[in-house]
Enzyme design. Sequence first.
Site, short mmCIF file in Angstrom:
data_model
loop_
_atom_site.label_atom_id
_atom_site.label_comp_id
_atom_site.label_asym_id
_atom_site.label_seq_id
_atom_site.Cartn_x
_atom_site.Cartn_y
_atom_site.Cartn_z
N SER A 2 0.77 -1.25 0.04
CA SER A 2 0.02 -0.11 0.02
C SER A 2 0.82 1.23 0.12
O SER A 2 0.17 2.37 -0.21
CB SER A 2 -0.88 0.13 1.20
OG SER A 2 -2.10 -0.98 0.89
N ALA A 3 2.15 1.32 0.31
CA ALA A 3 3.00 2.30 -0.09
C ALA A 3 2.94 2.88 -1.43
O ALA A 3 3.08 4.14 -1.84
CB ALA A 3 4.43 2.04 0.26
#
Length: 387
Positions: free
Chosen positions: A67-68
């Site tokens: 999710s970065a």
Amino acid sequence: MDVNGAVAAGFEPVREAFVRNFEVLGDRGAAVTVYRDGRRVVDLWGGSRDVDGGAPWERDTAQIVRSATKGVAAAVLLLLVQRGELDPDAPVGAYWPEYKAAGKERTVVRDLLAHRAGVPVLDRPLTPAEAADPELGAAAVAAQTPVWEPGTDHGYHAQTYSWLTGELVRRVTGRTIGAWIAEEIAGPVGAQLWLGLPAEQAARVGRVGQVETPAQAGALRTRPKRAVADAYADPASLTRRAFAAITPMPDENDPAYRAAALPASNGIATADGLARFYASLIGGVDGGTRLFTPETVELARGERSAGADRVLVVQTRFGLGYMLHGAASPLLSPTSFGHPGRGGALGFADPESGIAFGYVTNGFRSSVTADPRAQALVRAVRTAIVG
């Protein structure tokens, strides 16, 4: 533990914390890079390239950052706003008419970025192969009925963020979001990051996997609140359903998955690529391109959602596309904005101090927003700049 790379004078605490991550917190292979005022001050790597192998991590080793990736995707939308091609207050349906279905006609662009769109789940989850098809994913989320009235509450859109952002970018620009990132972000700033991994880059990407937390690390971690644990265990909860919008979970080492472009979850980057990207949002890197104007930085870090997150079941804070400093996702200071990757990676910028940070690892943990290894490095950066 042999650690490669260098730190500038005063940033020795970051090296010490990085070594400790291997010796105490069980890192297998990882890298961390920090920029200050556009100049690289930390560049460290160590361990094995593959979570289950012995080949050494090299300076240009890249990993999936989960999710970065969302922070990179958010930059695309904010740059389109900055260029006057996208209105954050316009209905999503003005750009994507099919999205007006099922009670979503009043959803505005800000709602997508601030996790207020009300569509964190899909009534029928997509298979990994279906999820990789951007048209099919976009059609599924456009047809989905919201689980709350858009704009009235917030909850983390763990997987559906992929099709919400990707399709909006395609409708506005005519390009895929992966191509836009390559041509307008990664290329101009020299950042080693990709959404949709090119075949010629595949050999540099290590294998990732879930790793158990050693007993020493477990003693240092805060146990999750019972409500959080219960939410993840309940198949009917928004928490479980949001993360299960792709079912079964994709094999993150599968070349086909890495070649797909899922802006919520499968970007690939080096630590330097992630840090350099964030450095370019708040200033020129090595005298080069700055991506965000000061006004766009304020859009990114201005609070749009705060309080109990209906999906993560903790108190979260979001700007437009970015997590903000808080208990659920501690960053460097109240001015910071960025995004963690579930169980490991973290990237952020802090305009006040001029710090940009990137950490990537091949060993994922059960943490969602505050991995203890990344947090140890953030604390060390804070020590270095405060003195």
